[in-house]
Motif scaffolding. Structure first.
Motif, mmCIF file in Angstrom:
data_model
loop_
_atom_site.group_PDB
_atom_site.id
_atom_site.type_symbol
_atom_site.label_atom_id
_atom_site.label_comp_id
_atom_site.label_asym_id
_atom_site.label_seq_id
_atom_site.Cartn_x
_atom_site.Cartn_y
_atom_site.Cartn_z
ATOM 1 N N PRO A 56 88.451 39.137 66.198
ATOM 2 C CA PRO A 56 88.539 37.723 65.827
ATOM 3 C C PRO A 56 88.376 36.751 67.007
ATOM 4 C CG PRO A 56 90.177 38.955 64.626
ATOM 5 C CD PRO A 56 89.574 39.913 65.621
ATOM 6 N N GLY A 57 88.761 37.160 68.218
ATOM 7 C CA GLY A 57 88.679 36.237 69.350
ATOM 8 C C GLY A 57 87.665 36.595 70.421
ATOM 9 N N TRP A 58 87.160 37.811 70.426
ATOM 10 C CA TRP A 58 86.294 38.280 71.504
ATOM 11 C C TRP A 58 85.118 39.072 70.951
ATOM 12 C CZ3 TRP A 58 87.065 37.363 76.729
ATOM 13 C CH2 TRP A 58 88.289 36.759 77.065
ATOM 14 N N TRP A 59 84.066 39.202 71.763
ATOM 15 C CA TRP A 59 82.955 40.088 71.427
ATOM 16 C C TRP A 59 82.388 40.718 72.691
ATOM 17 C CZ3 TRP A 59 78.388 38.666 73.707
ATOM 18 C CH2 TRP A 59 78.184 37.306 73.972
ATOM 19 N N VAL A 60 81.840 41.918 72.506
ATOM 20 C CA VAL A 60 81.131 42.634 73.575
ATOM 21 C C VAL A 60 79.803 43.099 73.005
ATOM 22 C CG1 VAL A 60 81.077 44.767 74.928
ATOM 23 C CG2 VAL A 60 83.155 43.399 74.873
ATOM 24 N N ARG A 61 78.738 42.877 73.771
ATOM 25 C CA ARG A 61 77.405 43.394 73.419
ATOM 26 C C ARG A 61 76.838 44.063 74.655
ATOM 27 N NH1 ARG A 61 76.803 38.051 71.064
ATOM 28 N NH2 ARG A 61 77.176 38.231 68.840
ATOM 29 N N GLY A 62 76.259 45.255 74.472
ATOM 30 C CA GLY A 62 75.689 45.933 75.626
ATOM 31 C C GLY A 62 75.038 47.240 75.261
ATOM 32 N N GLY A 63 74.773 48.032 76.286
ATOM 33 C CA GLY A 63 74.173 49.337 76.083
ATOM 34 C C GLY A 63 73.747 49.953 77.404
ATOM 35 N N VAL A 64 73.280 51.185 77.312
ATOM 36 C CA VAL A 64 72.844 51.928 78.483
ATOM 37 C C VAL A 64 71.461 51.450 78.896
ATOM 38 C CG1 VAL A 64 72.219 54.225 79.339
ATOM 39 C CG2 VAL A 64 74.216 53.945 77.874
ATOM 40 N N THR A 65 71.310 51.184 80.185
ATOM 41 C CA THR A 65 70.017 50.815 80.758
ATOM 42 C C THR A 65 69.806 51.695 81.980
ATOM 43 O OG1 THR A 65 71.007 49.091 82.116
ATOM 44 C CG2 THR A 65 70.162 48.419 79.980
ATOM 45 N N LEU A 69 75.502 51.144 82.518
ATOM 46 C CA LEU A 69 75.922 50.549 81.265
ATOM 47 C C LEU A 69 76.069 49.059 81.545
ATOM 48 C CD1 LEU A 69 76.908 51.184 78.349
ATOM 49 C CD2 LEU A 69 79.221 51.268 79.283
ATOM 50 N N ALA A 70 75.372 48.227 80.794
ATOM 51 C CA ALA A 70 75.436 46.777 80.992
ATOM 52 C C ALA A 70 75.999 46.146 79.733
ATOM 53 C CB ALA A 70 74.049 46.225 81.293
ATOM 54 N N TRP A 71 76.806 45.084 79.896
ATOM 55 C CA TRP A 71 77.357 44.412 78.732
ATOM 56 C C TRP A 71 77.745 42.982 79.058
ATOM 57 C CZ3 TRP A 71 80.119 47.741 81.758
ATOM 58 C CH2 TRP A 71 81.389 47.356 82.174
ATOM 59 N N VAL A 72 77.873 42.212 77.991
ATOM 60 C CA VAL A 72 78.376 40.839 78.070
ATOM 61 C C VAL A 72 79.656 40.805 77.254
ATOM 62 C CG1 VAL A 72 77.943 38.429 77.464
ATOM 63 C CG2 VAL A 72 76.073 39.855 78.327
ATOM 64 N N ARG A 73 80.698 40.201 77.816
ATOM 65 C CA ARG A 73 81.987 40.063 77.133
ATOM 66 C C ARG A 73 82.320 38.577 77.095
ATOM 67 N NH1 ARG A 73 87.207 39.700 79.327
ATOM 68 N NH2 ARG A 73 88.844 40.232 77.853
ATOM 69 N N ALA A 74 82.730 38.095 75.908
ATOM 70 C CA ALA A 74 83.003 36.666 75.783
ATOM 71 C C ALA A 74 84.054 36.387 74.722
ATOM 72 C CB ALA A 74 81.726 35.916 75.427
#
Length: 191
Positions: A56-65, A69-74
């Motif tokens: 409800p308050g946060w999200w993470v999007r990413g994957g293996v490159t 492992l790269a991701w964005v957290r917000a």
């Protein structure tokens, strides 16, 4: 396409899931009544190439490159980029256990140390750690639809020494710490 329900025993939450092989890999999606959603896509080698976890308050999007492992957290529209030398994510959703186990391609009795980023809590805080996965055994069970192969993995958190068992049938978790499969609408896809 397997679909069903996992029960998270610690908080009594149900996770409704669907999973299916695709043209180049496998996809797992799930929702929970507390607003947590997971969308996990792996390639043909079971590498986590696209991951989205939303609370409800946060999200993470990413994957293996490549090797990272790269991701964005917000917590809103703009996030912070992160990267770590790791093989993938772990989260309390059982889909991640399947992806990690299958990516290792272990023979019976073999083990592998794997560096993973664990997403925890409603804030999806990230902690990188090393786990040892060992394929402890394989058993075959007769069912109404034919034989069902069940694999047992011993998973050791190398930072604490804690050992837990995970039981898989194809792309479905049958049993894992804090997880119970309570409903399955169709048989697992078996590798």
């Amino acid at each position: 396409m397997p679909a069903g329900t996992y029960l998270h025993l610690d908080d009594g939450l149900e996770e409704r899931f669907k999973c299916a092989p695709g043209p180049g890999g496998w996809r797992y999606t799930s929702t929970r009544p507390d607003g947590v959603r997971v969308d996990l896509v792996v390639d043909a080698r079971w590498r986590q190439i696209r991951v989205e976890v939303i609370t409800p308050g946060w999200w993470v999007r990413g994957g293996v490159t490549g090797q990272e492992l790269a991701w964005v957290r917000a917590a809103g529209e703009t996030g912070t980029e992160h990267s770590e030398r790791a093989s993938g994510f772990l989260h309390d959703s059982p889909g991640f256990l399947i992806a990690v186990a299958r990516s290792l391609e272990l023979d019976e009795g073999a083990q592998s140390d794997v560096r993973l980023v664990r997403l925890s809590g409603t804030s999806l805080s990230a902690l990188t750690a090393l786990w040892r996965w060992r394929l402890a055994g394989t058993s075959v069970h007769d069912t109404d639809t034919g034989p069902l192969t069940v694999t047992e993995y011993e998973v050791t958190d190398l930072s604490t020494g804690e050992v837990e068992s995970v039981h898989l049938a194809g792309d479905v978790v049958l049993a894992a710490p804090g997880i119970e499969l309570t409903a399955l609408e169709s048989p697992p896809n078996l590798p």
